[in-house]
Motif scaffolding. Structure first.
Motif, PDB file in Angstrom:
ATOM      1  N   GLU A  39       8.833  41.052  17.054  1.00  9.56           N
ATOM      2  CA  GLU A  39       9.707  41.177  18.216  1.00  9.56           C
ATOM      3  C   GLU A  39       9.225  40.292  19.372  1.00  9.56           C
ATOM      4  OE1 GLU A  39      12.661  42.860  19.284  1.00  9.56           O
ATOM      5  OE2 GLU A  39      12.863  42.547  17.129  1.00  9.56           O
ATOM      6  N   SER A  40       7.904  40.129  19.500  1.00  9.72           N
ATOM      7  CA  SER A  40       7.376  39.235  20.533  1.00  9.72           C
ATOM      8  C   SER A  40       7.836  37.805  20.294  1.00  9.72           C
ATOM      9  CB  SER A  40       5.840  39.280  20.542  1.00  9.72           C
ATOM     10  OG  SER A  40       5.369  40.571  20.793  1.00  9.72           O
ATOM     11  N   ILE A  41       7.694  37.335  19.048  1.00  9.41           N
ATOM     12  CA  ILE A  41       8.119  35.976  18.704  1.00  9.41           C
ATOM     13  C   ILE A  41       9.627  35.846  18.853  1.00  9.41           C
ATOM     14  CG2 ILE A  41       8.203  34.255  16.873  1.00  9.41           C
ATOM     15  CD1 ILE A  41       5.428  34.739  18.083  1.00  9.41           C
ATOM     16  N   HIS A  42      10.364  36.905  18.497  1.00 12.93           N
ATOM     17  CA  HIS A  42      11.825  36.903  18.659  1.00 12.93           C
ATOM     18  C   HIS A  42      12.199  36.693  20.120  1.00 12.93           C
ATOM     19  CE1 HIS A  42      15.778  39.447  18.415  1.00 12.93           C
ATOM     20  NE2 HIS A  42      16.002  38.184  18.718  1.00 12.93           N
ATOM     21  N   SER A  43      11.539  37.412  21.026  1.00 14.99           N
ATOM     22  CA  SER A  43      11.856  37.281  22.452  1.00 14.99           C
ATOM     23  C   SER A  43      11.461  35.914  22.993  1.00 14.99           C
ATOM     24  CB  SER A  43      11.153  38.382  23.253  1.00 14.99           C
ATOM     25  OG  SER A  43      11.676  39.656  22.917  1.00 14.99           O
ATOM     26  N   PHE A 129      20.924  45.943  29.663  1.00 15.85           N
ATOM     27  CA  PHE A 129      21.474  45.351  30.893  1.00 15.85           C
ATOM     28  C   PHE A 129      21.887  43.897  30.658  1.00 15.85           C
ATOM     29  CE2 PHE A 129      19.265  48.900  33.026  1.00 15.85           C
ATOM     30  CZ  PHE A 129      20.281  49.333  33.869  1.00 15.85           C
ATOM     31  N   SER A 130      21.068  43.151  29.925  1.00 18.97           N
ATOM     32  CA  SER A 130      21.407  41.763  29.606  1.00 18.97           C
ATOM     33  C   SER A 130      22.674  41.696  28.756  1.00 18.97           C
ATOM     34  CB  SER A 130      20.243  41.098  28.867  1.00 18.97           C
ATOM     35  OG  SER A 130      20.598  39.802  28.430  1.00 18.97           O
ATOM     36  N   PHE A 131      22.761  42.565  27.763  1.00  9.60           N
ATOM     37  CA  PHE A 131      23.928  42.600  26.881  1.00  9.60           C
ATOM     38  C   PHE A 131      25.177  42.995  27.664  1.00  9.60           C
ATOM     39  CE2 PHE A 131      26.017  44.664  22.970  1.00  9.60           C
ATOM     40  CZ  PHE A 131      26.532  43.462  22.545  1.00  9.60           C
ATOM     41  N   ARG A 132      25.017  43.914  28.594  1.00  5.70           N
ATOM     42  CA  ARG A 132      26.140  44.338  29.432  1.00  5.70           C
ATOM     43  C   ARG A 132      26.662  43.176  30.267  1.00  5.70           C
ATOM     44  NH1 ARG A 132      26.465  46.215  34.686  1.00  5.70           N
ATOM     45  NH2 ARG A 132      28.194  47.664  35.136  1.00  5.70           N
ATOM     46  N   THR A 133      25.752  42.360  30.799  1.00  7.60           N
ATOM     47  CA  THR A 133      26.178  41.185  31.575  1.00  7.60           C
ATOM     48  C   THR A 133      26.952  40.215  30.703  1.00  7.60           C
ATOM     49  OG1 THR A 133      24.250  41.384  33.026  1.00  7.60           O
ATOM     50  CG2 THR A 133      25.376  39.249  32.974  1.00  7.60           C
ATOM     51  N   ALA A 134      26.462  39.977  29.475  1.00 13.07           N
ATOM     52  CA  ALA A 134      27.148  39.065  28.563  1.00 13.07           C
ATOM     53  C   ALA A 134      28.540  39.580  28.214  1.00 13.07           C
ATOM     54  CB  ALA A 134      26.319  38.881  27.290  1.00 13.07           C
ATOM     55  N   ILE A 135      28.658  40.880  27.994  1.00 11.46           N
ATOM     56  CA  ILE A 135      29.973  41.471  27.683  1.00 11.46           C
ATOM     57  C   ILE A 135      30.915  41.329  28.876  1.00 11.46           C
ATOM     58  CG2 ILE A 135      31.174  43.658  27.251  1.00 11.46           C
ATOM     59  CD1 ILE A 135      28.781  44.514  25.572  1.00 11.46           C
ATOM     60  N   LEU A 163      25.886  36.482  23.423  1.00  8.81           N
ATOM     61  CA  LEU A 163      26.347  37.766  22.897  1.00  8.81           C
ATOM     62  C   LEU A 163      25.648  38.105  21.585  1.00  8.81           C
ATOM     63  CD1 LEU A 163      30.202  37.753  23.527  1.00  8.81           C
ATOM     64  CD2 LEU A 163      28.611  39.538  24.251  1.00  8.81           C
ATOM     65  N   LEU A 164      25.631  37.158  20.659  1.00 13.01           N
ATOM     66  CA  LEU A 164      25.013  37.411  19.362  1.00 13.01           C
ATOM     67  C   LEU A 164      23.505  37.579  19.494  1.00 13.01           C
ATOM     68  CD1 LEU A 164      27.012  35.010  17.001  1.00 13.01           C
ATOM     69  CD2 LEU A 164      27.117  37.504  17.101  1.00 13.01           C
ATOM     70  N   GLU A 165      22.875  36.788  20.356  1.00 13.02           N
ATOM     71  CA  GLU A 165      21.434  36.941  20.567  1.00 13.02           C
ATOM     72  C   GLU A 165      21.103  38.309  21.142  1.00 13.02           C
ATOM     73  OE1 GLU A 165      19.374  32.582  21.163  1.00 13.02           O
ATOM     74  OE2 GLU A 165      19.765  33.819  22.914  1.00 13.02           O
ATOM     75  N   ASP A 166      21.859  38.733  22.158  1.00 10.79           N
ATOM     76  CA  ASP A 166      21.594  40.038  22.775  1.00 10.79           C
ATOM     77  C   ASP A 166      21.866  41.180  21.804  1.00 10.79           C
ATOM     78  OD1 ASP A 166      20.804  38.859  25.079  1.00 10.79           O
ATOM     79  OD2 ASP A 166      22.594  39.345  26.250  1.00 10.79           O
ATOM     80  N   LEU A 167      22.942  41.047  21.028  1.00  5.29           N
ATOM     81  CA  LEU A 167      23.229  42.067  20.017  1.00  5.29           C
ATOM     82  C   LEU A 167      22.104  42.123  18.989  1.00  5.29           C
ATOM     83  CD1 LEU A 167      25.127  44.123  18.684  1.00  5.29           C
ATOM     84  CD2 LEU A 167      26.241  42.211  17.507  1.00  5.29           C
ATOM     85  N   GLY A 168      21.671  40.930  18.528  1.00  9.69           N
ATOM     86  CA  GLY A 168      20.572  40.885  17.573  1.00  9.69           C
ATOM     87  C   GLY A 168      19.295  41.458  18.156  1.00  9.69           C
ATOM     88  N   ALA A 169      19.051  41.194  19.441  1.00  9.33           N
ATOM     89  CA  ALA A 169      17.843  41.714  20.088  1.00  9.33           C
ATOM     90  C   ALA A 169      17.873  43.240  20.157  1.00  9.33           C
ATOM     91  CB  ALA A 169      17.714  41.126  21.493  1.00  9.33           C
ATOM     92  N   LEU A 170      19.037  43.800  20.514  1.00  6.03           N
ATOM     93  CA  LEU A 170      19.146  45.261  20.592  1.00  6.03           C
ATOM     94  C   LEU A 170      18.961  45.916  19.232  1.00  6.03           C
ATOM     95  CD1 LEU A 170      22.041  45.995  23.127  1.00  6.03           C
ATOM     96  CD2 LEU A 170      19.686  46.836  23.224  1.00  6.03           C
ATOM     97  N   VAL A 171      19.646  45.392  18.230  1.00  5.55           N
ATOM     98  CA  VAL A 171      19.520  45.961  16.880  1.00  5.55           C
ATOM     99  C   VAL A 171      18.101  45.756  16.363  1.00  5.55           C
ATOM    100  CG1 VAL A 171      20.366  45.837  14.511  1.00  5.55           C
ATOM    101  CG2 VAL A 171      21.969  45.600  16.406  1.00  5.55           C
ATOM    102  N   GLY A 172      17.516  44.581  16.650  1.00  3.00           N
ATOM    103  CA  GLY A 172      16.149  44.323  16.227  1.00  3.00           C
ATOM    104  C   GLY A 172      15.160  45.294  16.854  1.00  3.00           C
ATOM    105  N   LEU A 173      15.370  45.637  18.116  1.00  2.00           N
ATOM    106  CA  LEU A 173      14.512  46.607  18.777  1.00  2.00           C
ATOM    107  C   LEU A 173      14.617  47.982  18.127  1.00  2.00           C
ATOM    108  CD1 LEU A 173      15.131  45.564  22.488  1.00  2.00           C
ATOM    109  CD2 LEU A 173      12.935  45.463  21.283  1.00  2.00           C
ATOM    110  N   MET A 198      13.470  43.954   8.196  1.00  2.00           N
ATOM    111  CA  MET A 198      14.841  44.193   8.670  1.00  2.00           C
ATOM    112  C   MET A 198      15.162  43.285   9.849  1.00  2.00           C
ATOM    113  SD  MET A 198      14.747  48.365   8.353  1.00  2.00           S
ATOM    114  CE  MET A 198      16.335  48.683   9.117  1.00  2.00           C
ATOM    115  N   ILE A 199      14.188  43.099  10.734  1.00  2.00           N
ATOM    116  CA  ILE A 199      14.375  42.191  11.875  1.00  2.00           C
ATOM    117  C   ILE A 199      14.598  40.765  11.373  1.00  2.00           C
ATOM    118  CG2 ILE A 199      13.249  41.149  13.886  1.00  2.00           C
ATOM    119  CD1 ILE A 199      11.746  43.854  14.210  1.00  2.00           C
ATOM    120  N   GLY A 200      13.783  40.344  10.392  1.00  2.31           N
ATOM    121  CA  GLY A 200      13.909  38.992   9.848  1.00  2.31           C
ATOM    122  C   GLY A 200      15.265  38.733   9.227  1.00  2.31           C
TER     123      GLY A 200
END
Length: 328
Positions: A39-43, A129-135, A163-173, A198-200
């Motif tokens: 998750e660190s490398i993902h961010s 919050f980031s995902f909400r801004t993108a939406i 949008l896809l990055e934030d969605l992926g980040a939320l699901v990845g978390l 699963m994250i990968g």
């Protein structure tokens, strides 16, 4: 609006990811959790991607040159494609490698047990919050389209990418929280490896989707059907044009559409009258579709007799074209 909204969403995602990356990496150093490292490398990858999107938007604003007469609008597509590659390699493949490595070294989390859980919960809140801004910014330009259709058809790549990055980040978390929680409960580090895998898989999937969509934009997409219809109506709305013989459209960049058409015109008494009529048609096109900034209209004399002679033959009409025949 799309450009401003895209920039706002990118900046919000960048600030969130930088903060999240630091806290995740600290949690990894304290616990040794592979999910936290993935998750660190993902961010970190996401932060770099948002920097690339901002750079692409800035470079796309450069003025046209003799070598690039249509400008640099497509640089936004190029940098979005690079983002998909970074997400695939740095994010997805690294997470899969780390999962494989962790599977063979299944020690659990032996100290600082609460740290990864707290960090992940805080990261989920920040990412929300980031995902909400993108939406919110996407809704300004999405209209009545579904989210899937918006991602597939948007000509400006920044909002779909964020949008896809934030969605992926939320699901990845959520995946990371699952792996860490199961590791703490069972004291078996392989659950951590499962969460990392699963994250990968998630990141690789998102990267492939982004690559496919941005590849289509790089190859060159024409106007949407409703814009084609609006352009055709604008061309034939006045007395200058008898009919459209054929027409092509192409996006030179997210906010710049090229329109090229051969049109059948009535008989004009002078070249000055013809030029004035073409200018009037171009003005109507730009009023109907503001993105149509580059317009080339080729006047021709439409041959109705030749068209009637061929009326019984099957004619293949390309999307955005109107069947007809020119006299020369």
């Amino acid at each position: 609006m799309s450009a401003n909204g895209g920039t706002k969403a990118i900046v919000a995602a960048l600030l969130a990811n930088v903060g999240i990356a630091v806290t995740k990496f600290v949690a990894f150093l304290l616990t040794g959790s592979s999910s936290m490292l993935a998750e660190s490398i993902h961010s970190v990858a996401d932060s770099g991607n948002q920097g690339l999107l901002l750079l692409g938007g800035r470079r796309a604003k450069r003025a046209a040159t003799p070598q690039h007469p249509f400008g640099y609008g497509r640089e936004r597509y190029i940098y979005a494609f690079i983002v998909s590659i970074v997400l695939f390699t740095v994010g997805g493949l690294f997470a899969l490698y780390e999962a494989y490595h962790k599977w063979g070294h299944k020690e659990g989390i032996t100290e600082w047990h609460a740290v990864p859980v707290v960090v992940l919960v805080v990261a989920i809140i920040m990412e929300t919050f980031s995902f909400r801004t993108a939406i919110k910014e996407s809704n300004h330009v999405r209209g009545n389209q579904s989210w899937v259709k918006f991602v597939r058809r948007a000509k400006a790549p920044e909002l779909p990418v964020v949008l896809l990055e934030d969605l992926g980040a939320l699901v990845g978390l959520v995946f990371a929280l699952f792996g860490v929680s199961m590791t703490l409960i069972t004291h078996n580090g392989r659950w951590d490896a499962v969460g990392t895998a699963m994250i990968g898989v998630l990141l690789v999937t998102i990267a492939v989707i982004l690559a496919i969509e941005t590849k289509s934009l790089l190859l060159g997409e024409g106007a949407e059907a409703h814009d084609v219809t609006a352009i055709e109506k604008a061309i034939t709305a006045g007395p200058e044009i008898e009919r459209i013989i054929h027409m092509k459209t192409l996006y030179l960049g997210p906010d710049e559409l090229l329109v090229a058409a051969k049109v059948g015109v009535r008989t004009w008494h002078s070249a000055e009258e013809l030029a004035s009529g073409i200018n009037a048609v171009e003005a109507r096109i730009r009023a109907a579709v503001p993105a149509a900034r580059v317009i080339y209209l080729e006047p021709d004399i439409y041959n109705a007799d030749a068209d009637r002679a061929d009326s019984g033959a099957a004619t293949h009409i390309e999307p955005g074209e109107t069947a007809g025949r020119s006299g020369g």
